[in-house]
Write a protein that holds these residues in place. Structure first.
Motif, PDB file in Angstrom:
ATOM      1  N   ARG A   1     -29.772  -0.463 -16.959  1.00  8.12           N
ATOM      2  CA  ARG A   1     -28.506  -0.902 -16.361  1.00  8.12           C
ATOM      3  C   ARG A   1     -28.159  -2.346 -16.706  1.00  8.12           C
ATOM      4  O   ARG A   1     -27.153  -2.881 -16.244  1.00  8.12           O
ATOM      5  CB  ARG A   1     -28.552  -0.722 -14.852  1.00  8.12           C
ATOM      6  CG  ARG A   1     -28.442   0.761 -14.464  1.00  8.12           C
ATOM      7  CD  ARG A   1     -28.635   0.967 -13.003  1.00  8.12           C
ATOM      8  NE  ARG A   1     -27.751   0.127 -12.215  1.00  8.12           N
ATOM      9  CZ  ARG A   1     -27.895  -0.080 -10.917  1.00  8.12           C
ATOM     10  NH1 ARG A   1     -28.888   0.496 -10.275  1.00  8.12           N
ATOM     11  NH2 ARG A   1     -27.061  -0.856 -10.264  1.00  8.12           N
TER      12      ARG A   1
ATOM     13  N   GLU B   1     -26.302   4.879 -10.020  1.00 10.82           N
ATOM     14  CA  GLU B   1     -27.659   5.363 -10.272  1.00 10.82           C
ATOM     15  C   GLU B   1     -27.640   6.662 -11.103  1.00 10.82           C
ATOM     16  O   GLU B   1     -28.446   6.851 -12.012  1.00 10.82           O
ATOM     17  CB  GLU B   1     -28.307   5.634  -8.903  1.00 10.82           C
ATOM     18  CG  GLU B   1     -29.771   5.301  -8.708  1.00 10.82           C
ATOM     19  CD  GLU B   1     -30.153   3.866  -8.990  1.00 10.82           C
ATOM     20  OE1 GLU B   1     -30.740   3.648 -10.047  1.00 10.82           O
ATOM     21  OE2 GLU B   1     -29.895   2.975  -8.135  1.00 10.82           O
ATOM     22  N   SER B   2     -26.700   7.526 -10.791  1.00 10.69           N
ATOM     23  CA  SER B   2     -26.682   8.851 -11.424  1.00 10.69           C
ATOM     24  C   SER B   2     -25.814   8.897 -12.689  1.00 10.69           C
ATOM     25  O   SER B   2     -25.647   9.956 -13.296  1.00 10.69           O
ATOM     26  CB  SER B   2     -26.175   9.890 -10.420  1.00 10.69           C
ATOM     27  OG  SER B   2     -24.848   9.560 -10.025  1.00 10.69           O
ATOM     28  N   ALA B   3     -25.273   7.741 -13.088  1.00 13.25           N
ATOM     29  CA  ALA B   3     -24.389   7.706 -14.256  1.00 13.25           C
ATOM     30  C   ALA B   3     -25.171   7.978 -15.544  1.00 13.25           C
ATOM     31  O   ALA B   3     -26.364   7.673 -15.623  1.00 13.25           O
ATOM     32  CB  ALA B   3     -23.701   6.342 -14.339  1.00 13.25           C
ATOM     33  N   PRO B   4     -24.519   8.532 -16.548  1.00  5.66           N
ATOM     34  CA  PRO B   4     -25.204   8.757 -17.831  1.00  5.66           C
ATOM     35  C   PRO B   4     -25.668   7.433 -18.434  1.00  5.66           C
ATOM     36  O   PRO B   4     -24.970   6.430 -18.329  1.00  5.66           O
ATOM     37  CB  PRO B   4     -24.129   9.414 -18.709  1.00  5.66           C
ATOM     38  CG  PRO B   4     -22.833   9.219 -18.016  1.00  5.66           C
ATOM     39  CD  PRO B   4     -23.123   9.008 -16.570  1.00  5.66           C
ATOM     40  N   GLN B   5     -26.853   7.463 -19.033  1.00  3.26           N
ATOM     41  CA  GLN B   5     -27.427   6.228 -19.554  1.00  3.26           C
ATOM     42  C   GLN B   5     -27.152   6.082 -21.044  1.00  3.26           C
ATOM     43  O   GLN B   5     -27.279   7.040 -21.805  1.00  3.26           O
ATOM     44  CB  GLN B   5     -28.929   6.205 -19.277  1.00  3.26           C
ATOM     45  CG  GLN B   5     -29.206   6.178 -17.784  1.00  3.26           C
ATOM     46  CD  GLN B   5     -30.579   5.643 -17.458  1.00  3.26           C
ATOM     47  OE1 GLN B   5     -31.424   5.512 -18.336  1.00  3.26           O
ATOM     48  NE2 GLN B   5     -30.791   5.335 -16.199  1.00  3.26           N
TER      49      GLN B   5
ATOM     50  N   HIS C   1     -17.829  10.704 -15.680  1.00 11.77           N
ATOM     51  CA  HIS C   1     -18.715  10.680 -14.517  1.00 11.77           C
ATOM     52  C   HIS C   1     -18.037   9.990 -13.325  1.00 11.77           C
ATOM     53  O   HIS C   1     -18.027  10.527 -12.210  1.00 11.77           O
ATOM     54  CB  HIS C   1     -20.011   9.954 -14.879  1.00 11.77           C
ATOM     55  CG  HIS C   1     -20.911   9.674 -13.712  1.00 11.77           C
ATOM     56  ND1 HIS C   1     -21.713  10.641 -13.133  1.00 11.77           N
ATOM     57  CD2 HIS C   1     -21.116   8.545 -13.001  1.00 11.77           C
ATOM     58  CE1 HIS C   1     -22.388  10.101 -12.130  1.00 11.77           C
ATOM     59  NE2 HIS C   1     -22.052   8.835 -12.019  1.00 11.77           N
TER      60      HIS C   1
ATOM     61  N   HIS D   1     -16.331  11.207  -9.475  1.00  6.60           N
ATOM     62  CA  HIS D   1     -16.729  10.649  -8.172  1.00  6.60           C
ATOM     63  C   HIS D   1     -15.726   9.599  -7.706  1.00  6.60           C
ATOM     64  O   HIS D   1     -16.099   8.613  -7.064  1.00  6.60           O
ATOM     65  CB  HIS D   1     -18.122  10.033  -8.265  1.00  6.60           C
ATOM     66  CG  HIS D   1     -19.191  11.029  -8.594  1.00  6.60           C
ATOM     67  ND1 HIS D   1     -19.533  11.356  -9.887  1.00  6.60           N
ATOM     68  CD2 HIS D   1     -19.977  11.798  -7.797  1.00  6.60           C
ATOM     69  CE1 HIS D   1     -20.496  12.265  -9.873  1.00  6.60           C
ATOM     70  NE2 HIS D   1     -20.772  12.557  -8.615  1.00  6.60           N
TER      71      HIS D   1
ATOM     72  N   GLN E   1     -23.914   2.296  -5.185  1.00  9.43           N
ATOM     73  CA  GLN E   1     -25.204   2.328  -5.884  1.00  9.43           C
ATOM     74  C   GLN E   1     -25.579   3.745  -6.332  1.00  9.43           C
ATOM     75  O   GLN E   1     -26.070   3.935  -7.435  1.00  9.43           O
ATOM     76  CB  GLN E   1     -26.314   1.732  -5.005  1.00  9.43           C
ATOM     77  CG  GLN E   1     -26.207   0.214  -4.807  1.00  9.43           C
ATOM     78  CD  GLN E   1     -25.982  -0.553  -6.113  1.00  9.43           C
ATOM     79  OE1 GLN E   1     -26.735  -0.416  -7.065  1.00  9.43           O
ATOM     80  NE2 GLN E   1     -24.917  -1.358  -6.154  1.00  9.43           N
ATOM     81  N   ALA E   2     -25.311   4.740  -5.485  1.00  8.62           N
ATOM     82  CA  ALA E   2     -25.720   6.110  -5.816  1.00  8.62           C
ATOM     83  C   ALA E   2     -24.984   6.620  -7.050  1.00  8.62           C
ATOM     84  O   ALA E   2     -25.608   7.190  -7.959  1.00  8.62           O
ATOM     85  CB  ALA E   2     -25.467   7.021  -4.619  1.00  8.62           C
ATOM     86  N   VAL E   3     -23.671   6.367  -7.096  1.00  5.07           N
ATOM     87  CA  VAL E   3     -22.893   6.875  -8.228  1.00  5.07           C
ATOM     88  C   VAL E   3     -23.259   6.129  -9.520  1.00  5.07           C
ATOM     89  O   VAL E   3     -23.237   6.703 -10.615  1.00  5.07           O
ATOM     90  CB  VAL E   3     -21.372   6.815  -7.929  1.00  5.07           C
ATOM     91  CG1 VAL E   3     -20.872   5.396  -7.842  1.00  5.07           C
ATOM     92  CG2 VAL E   3     -20.588   7.589  -8.965  1.00  5.07           C
TER      93      VAL E   3
END
Ligand code: ATP
Ligand code: MG
Length: 431
Positions: free
Chosen positions: A259, A223-227, A187, A191, A219-221
């Motif tokens: 997170r 935020e969208s990272a795999p959990q 991920h 990016h 923050q956006a990258v």
């Protein structure tokens, strides 16, 4: 006059009246620990550097840039002032085979050292309370440790939801984290243009730590990272659910924060933080979690464990922000002694009173002697004592002391026999 020597930057003296608040807080903590079956443990402040490098992980903030490490000038040993105490406790427990007859519930209170930029709530010498339950695998102990904090907040006068809040996450097991880690790297690589230098450096060594970044541009990258949660297997999920079920059963609110990763590499399964909005960016008051692999990693016989660490300075700042003050400690009595000849007799009586549980502040002579009766009464008043014990020349000659109430105008002044102090001591205590 020679130049004065100052304390090391970021290392504070704890002086009256604040030191009394520390004493009160530590008393509350010890009582709490005893009621939960946790026993004190004291390990050295200096440990081999390798303990923290191996224990906390090489690519952590603490090990990379916050440790006070030095070489013992006598023998060249690599030593470090402890930045935290879980590793030290694990070392001690392993070294002395403490788990051979079952689990141990331990706690400590003491100084830790980290070379950080000093600011409010962040110091280079700070103090932690820590609780560690070693040799226990189940989610029951995780919940117990979390609830122990809740009880401390309550007993100190903090309000859940207003002053503190619980955040919870599960980090799963190492193999689940590896799968997540691969997905994370993919991920972030996709990016790469928004990653800062810190993140680029950690991309392959410790990508999980990137999630902890405070850089707004990332923050956006993040935020969208795999959990990680979606990589957990049935067993890990069951452990997490069991912790949650216990918290739900006792009505402890929490927020699952996917997170939440914590600063040390040793955690697995349950991790949690007690956070506050009242202290700006120093918002974590207490943090902890499970560390089932650490004991083995440090050479011990494999055993599960879980614990937390709490920053005392931050807790005290939070109490202040929340308007909580420590109870004021006042002496029961202040001893006024008019002449040096009466001192031995007065001291004997004061000694008896103190042995009977009465707190007595004795007027002590300065360079100019004991001072006038008037100045002594001023001190007695300022001390907050309920009574003045007047060891005047006349009283002492009669084998007596006059007990003068300082706070209650309706209570008469009374004379008591010095020889019977044991009998009237209780009256001073029950004021
Ligand atoms: P932070 O993210 O604020 O740096 P941390 O994750 O490094 O905290 P831990 O290692 O988990 O903190 O330590 C437990 C607690 O000790 C923290 O929640 C905090 O209350 C306190 N603490 C940590 N570092 C400091 C410091 N330099 N000064 C004062 N308190 C600290
Ligand atoms: Mg830190």
């Amino acid at each position: 006059m020679s130049e004065t020597i100052k304390a090391v930057k970021g290392m504070n003296d704890i002086l009256p009246p604040e030191s009394a608040t520390w004493d009160w807080l530590e008393g509350c903590v010890r009582s709490l620990m005893t009621r939960h079956g946790y026993v004190g443990v004291r390990t050295p402040i200096v440990e081999p550097t390798a303990l923290f490098v191996r224990g906390l992980g090489e690519v952590t903030d603490i090990v990379e840039k916050e440790m006070y490490s030095f070489e013992d000038s006598m023998n060249g040993d690599r030593l470090t002032l402890r930045p935290e105490n879980t590793a030290g406790v694990v070392r001690a427990v392993t070294e002395h085979s403490l788990l051979r007859d079952g689990g141990k519930r331990l706690y400590y209170i003491g100084p830790m050292f980290r070379h950080e930029r000093p600011q409010k709530g962040r110091y280079r010498q700070f103090h932690q309370v820590g609780a560690e339950a070693l040799g226990y695998a189940g989610p029951d102990v995780d919940a117990e440790l979390i609830l122990m904090c809740r009880m401390l907040w309550r007993e100190l006068g903090l309000v859940d939801g207003r002053d503190v809040r619980l955040e919870l996450n599960s980090l799963g097991q190492p193999e689940e984290r590896r799968a997540h880690r691969d997905a994370l790297i993919a991920h972030f690589e996709a990016h790469a243009e928004v990653l800062d230098d810190d993140a680029k450096r950690r991309l392959h060594s410790n990508p999980l730590r990137i999630l902890d970044t405070k850089n707004p541009a990332m923050q956006a990258v993040v935020e969208s990272a795999p959990q990680l949660m979606s990589f957990l297997g049935a067993e890990s999920l069951a452990h997490f659910d069991a912790v949650r079920a216990s918290l739900d059963a006792v009505g402890q609110p929490y927020r699952v924060n996917p997170r939440l990763v914590r600063g040390m590499d040793y955690y697995n399964l349950t991790v949690f933080e007690w956070v506050t909005e009242r202290l700006g960016s120093q918002g974590t008051v207490c943090g902890g979690g499970r560390y089932d692999t650490l004991i083995e990693q440090l050479g011990g016989k494999p055993a599960p464990a879980v614990g937390w660490g709490l920053g005392i300075e931050r807790l005290l700042l939070l109490l202040q922000e929340a308007g909580v003050a420590a109870p004021v400690v006042r002496p029961n009595a202040y001893a006024v002694v008019t002449s040096p000849a009466s001192v031995p007799v007065a001291l004997r009586t004061i000694d008896t009173l103190r042995a009977s549980g009465v707190s007595v502040l004795m007027h002590a002579a300065g360079r100019d002697g004991l001072g006038s009766m008037k100045s002594q009464f001023k001190r007695a008043d300022a001390s907050g004592a309920d009574y003045a014990l007047i060891f005047g020349d006349d009283e002492v000659a009669r084998g007596e002391v006059s007990v003068k109430p300082l706070r209650n105008a309706d209570e008469p002044q009374q004379a008591y026999l010095l020889a019977d102090a044991i009998d009237w001591a209780m009256r001073l205590r029950n004021a």
